[in-house]
Scaffold this motif. Structure first.
Motif, short mmCIF file in Angstrom:
data_model
loop_
_atom_site.label_atom_id
_atom_site.label_comp_id
_atom_site.label_asym_id
_atom_site.label_seq_id
_atom_site.Cartn_x
_atom_site.Cartn_y
_atom_site.Cartn_z
N VAL A 1 61.06 28.68 106.26
CA VAL A 1 60.81 27.48 107.05
C VAL A 1 61.71 27.48 108.27
CG1 VAL A 1 61.02 24.96 107.06
CG2 VAL A 1 59.96 26.11 105.12
N ALA B 1 59.80 17.94 97.63
CA ALA B 1 59.57 18.89 98.72
C ALA B 1 59.44 18.08 100.01
CB ALA B 1 58.30 19.69 98.46
N ASP B 2 59.81 18.66 101.11
CA ASP B 2 59.65 18.01 102.40
C ASP B 2 59.47 19.09 103.46
OD1 ASP B 2 62.20 18.96 103.26
OD2 ASP B 2 63.20 17.14 102.60
N PRO B 3 59.32 18.73 104.71
CA PRO B 3 59.09 19.75 105.74
C PRO B 3 60.22 20.77 105.88
CG PRO B 3 58.53 17.57 106.58
CD PRO B 3 59.19 17.36 105.25
N ALA C 1 62.20 30.39 100.39
CA ALA C 1 61.28 29.43 100.98
C ALA C 1 61.95 28.67 102.12
CB ALA C 1 60.79 28.45 99.91
N THR C 2 63.20 28.24 101.92
CA THR C 2 63.87 27.50 102.98
C THR C 2 64.18 28.40 104.16
OG1 THR C 2 66.00 27.81 101.89
CG2 THR C 2 64.84 25.77 101.42
N ASN D 1 60.69 23.66 101.01
CA ASN D 1 59.37 23.85 100.43
C ASN D 1 59.47 24.02 98.91
OD1 ASN D 1 56.63 24.19 100.28
ND2 ASN D 1 56.68 26.36 100.77
N SER E 1 61.39 25.30 112.58
CA SER E 1 61.49 23.88 112.28
C SER E 1 62.90 23.41 112.59
CB SER E 1 61.19 23.61 110.80
OG SER E 1 59.87 23.97 110.50
N CYS F 1 61.19 25.51 92.11
CA CYS F 1 60.57 26.76 92.51
C CYS F 1 61.60 27.87 92.62
CB CYS F 1 59.87 26.62 93.86
SG CYS F 1 58.36 25.66 93.76
#
Length: 107
Positions: free
Chosen positions: A19, A60-62, A15-16, A65, A24, A9
């Motif tokens: 998050v 992808a993980d929590p 994106a990170t 993304n 998180s 992506c």
């Protein structure tokens, strides 16, 4: 000649960052995936015009993304028209790769 593209992506860092901004917790430890421990898959016929091999690089993980894969195209094979609403990053690591946006020229 095979065409290999490393696809993930676009806006990966955005994106990170989003998050992380959502509060998180960071990953507990470094995750190592050894070469050859993840199974390759055939590219689905609805996405490609011929034989394609997809080798996962990371899922992808929590905390991230975005996922990444190494995609190997046989000669003459191309992907079908599709979209990536969050964007996409392509890195050609071997061969020649062409890309085109819906209203733009092939480059």
């Amino acid at each position: 000649m095979l065409f290999r593209a490393f696809a993930c992506c676009a806006f990966f860092h955005v994106a990170t960052a989003s998050v992380a901004a959502q509060g998180s917790p960071p990953p507990a430890a470094q995750e190592i995936t050894r070469a050859g421990t993840q199974a390759s898959a055939a590219g689905p016929a609805e996405f490609f015009t011929g034989r394609v091999r997809i080798d996962p690089v990371w899922p992808a993980d929590p905390h991230i993304n975005a996922s990444g894969s190494l995609v190997t195209f046989e000669p003459g094979v191309r992907s079908a028209w599709h979209t990536h609403p969050a964007g996409q990053r392509l890195v050609v690591v071997s061969g020649v790769g062409l890309t085109q946006q819906w209203t733009g020229p092939c480059r």
